[in-house]
Motif scaffolding. Sequence first.
Motif, PDB file in Angstrom:
ATOM      1  N   TYR A 115       0.800  -1.222   0.000  1.00  0.00           N
ATOM      2  CA  TYR A 115       0.000   0.000   0.000  1.00  0.00           C
ATOM      3  C   TYR A 115       0.839   1.281   0.000  1.00  0.00           C
ATOM      4  CZ  TYR A 115      -3.298   3.475   1.922  1.00  0.00           C
ATOM      5  OH  TYR A 115      -4.061   4.590   2.164  1.00  0.00           O
ATOM      6  N   PHE A 116       1.748   1.422   0.943  1.00  0.00           N
ATOM      7  CA  PHE A 116       2.499   2.679   1.031  1.00  0.00           C
ATOM      8  C   PHE A 116       3.425   2.859  -0.171  1.00  0.00           C
ATOM      9  CE2 PHE A 116       1.305   2.217   5.559  1.00  0.00           C
ATOM     10  CZ  PHE A 116       0.598   3.400   5.689  1.00  0.00           C
ATOM     11  N   ASN A 117       3.947   1.776  -0.705  1.00  0.00           N
ATOM     12  CA  ASN A 117       4.756   1.854  -1.919  1.00  0.00           C
ATOM     13  C   ASN A 117       3.902   2.327  -3.093  1.00  0.00           C
ATOM     14  OD1 ASN A 117       5.798   0.419  -4.555  1.00  0.00           O
ATOM     15  ND2 ASN A 117       7.554   0.687  -3.212  1.00  0.00           N
ATOM     16  N   PHE A 118       2.705   1.769  -3.216  1.00  0.00           N
ATOM     17  CA  PHE A 118       1.786   2.156  -4.285  1.00  0.00           C
ATOM     18  C   PHE A 118       1.384   3.623  -4.148  1.00  0.00           C
ATOM     19  CE2 PHE A 118      -2.560   2.777  -5.819  1.00  0.00           C
ATOM     20  CZ  PHE A 118      -2.397   2.448  -7.157  1.00  0.00           C
ATOM     21  N   MET A 119       1.031   4.032  -2.930  1.00  0.00           N
ATOM     22  CA  MET A 119       0.626   5.427  -2.714  1.00  0.00           C
ATOM     23  C   MET A 119       1.789   6.379  -3.000  1.00  0.00           C
ATOM     24  SD  MET A 119      -2.535   5.265  -2.080  1.00  0.00           S
ATOM     25  CE  MET A 119      -3.518   6.224  -0.965  1.00  0.00           C
ATOM     26  N   ALA A 120       3.008   5.969  -2.667  1.00  0.00           N
ATOM     27  CA  ALA A 120       4.183   6.784  -2.978  1.00  0.00           C
ATOM     28  C   ALA A 120       4.307   6.963  -4.486  1.00  0.00           C
ATOM     29  CB  ALA A 120       5.445   6.129  -2.411  1.00  0.00           C
ATOM     30  N   ASN A 121       4.064   5.901  -5.229  1.00  0.00           N
ATOM     31  CA  ASN A 121       4.119   5.968  -6.685  1.00  0.00           C
ATOM     32  C   ASN A 121       3.082   6.946  -7.229  1.00  0.00           C
ATOM     33  OD1 ASN A 121       2.915   4.696  -9.413  1.00  0.00           O
ATOM     34  ND2 ASN A 121       5.123   4.367  -9.327  1.00  0.00           N
TER      35      ASN A 121
END
Length: 132
Positions: A115-121
């Motif tokens: 999730y946090f990796n995706f949101m960072a993207n």
Amino acid sequence: MFNESTKGEKMTKLHHTEYKKNYKNYILSTIEEDTEGKPIKTEQEKKNNILDRYNSEYGWNIERVGKQKAMEEWLSGLALNIEFYDDAIVDLAIKLGSINSDPSNKLRTKVSQNYFNFMANVILGFEPKEVA
């Protein structure tokens, strides 16, 4: 806007270009005012606010781990008022169309772990594109 219940509704996965727009809108909907309490109204002002805060609060970490990882770490520290509980993250993914409405346990785990990796993207996509 994003708090409506999806109980009983059959949601289907959208194309990534569509659900990424939904995530962008979700993230921007969490920004209402700046650090001085002044209202932020336009989409561009909201994007600038997020990126300026990130660079101000976590810019030191970019050189150490890179923009993507630094943004992921910044978000996982709850820098923005976005979902952070695993079940809420999965519910959000269903609502915004990135997964179908009846995910397997394996998919639920994958969604919450990434999730946090995706949101960072998604957020790093707010940065202006460099012209060559």
